[in-house]
Design a protein around this motif. Structure first.
Motif: not given
Length: 196
Positions: A36-43, A54-59, A74-79
């Motif tokens: 559970x966190x944040x993804x920063x894309x190119x401004x 951002x939310x995801x599951x890591x195995x 698997x990670x998914x982000x949105x705003x």
């Protein structure tokens, strides 16, 4: 799309757990964690939706005599944001990405504080949507293949409960509205899950 990837990863969990119990409980080790966190894309490519929750599951898993773990994330982000356009008035913007990352993760298991690094291939889907209230909406999406690199630390409480932090970078390009944009970015967040 994200549901398909999450279900695929979750489908691995019973197999991994049953394999470790059925074959030899002592031979397998691994982790399954929520991110559970944040993804920063190119401004320049994504403003004003470049900072995405951002939310995801890591195995990850390995036999204990292997030097590294197999990693599947698997990670998914949105705003979403609204802007005021001089011609159309309010315009609602939404940006989303989904990442399926596979690779290796090296974890130092000598104590309950377990640092790790990893990397591999990243398959990223990105989508941008524009909605003008009262007029309609349009969205475009594309996929790209690139790389991911990351590291962090697990704090394992007792024998099985993980808490941790992770910093990750992913890189892949996609085409949205006939423009090449970066779909990867920097990821920072917290981990919580199970270690076996």
């Amino acid at each position: 799309m994200i549901k398909k990837y999450i279900f695929a990863v979750l489908a691995l969990v019973p197999f991994l757990l049953s394999a470790s119990v059925a074959t030899a409980q002592d031979q397998w080790t691994g982790n399954i964690d929520m991110f559970l966190g944040q993804k920063n894309l190119d401004k320049d490519d994504w403003e004003p939706v470049e900072e995405q929750g951002e939310f995801g599951i890591e195995v990850d898993f390995r036999e204990k005599d292997w030097p590294v773990n197999i990693a599947i994330d698997v990670l998914a982000s949105s705003d979403d944001q609204s802007i005021i356009d001089p011609f159309f008035g309010q315009v609602d913007l939404e940006g989303k990405t989904t990442e399926f990352n596979i690779g290796i993760r090296k974890i130092w298991d000598e104590s309950s504080v377990r640092p790790f690094i990893g990397g591999g291939l990243s398959y990223i889907r990105a989508e941008a949507k524009v909605t003008i209230p009262g007029i309609g909406s349009n969205s475009e999406s594309d996929t790209g293949v690139g790389i991911w690199l990351g590291g962090g630390v697990y704090f394992t409480l007792g024998e099985h409960f993980n808490l941790g932090v992770e910093l990750k970078y992913s890189d892949a390009n996609v085409t949205i509205a006939d423009v090449d944009v970066a779909a990867g970015g920097t990821h920072f967040g917290l981990l919580a899950g199970y270690h076996w």
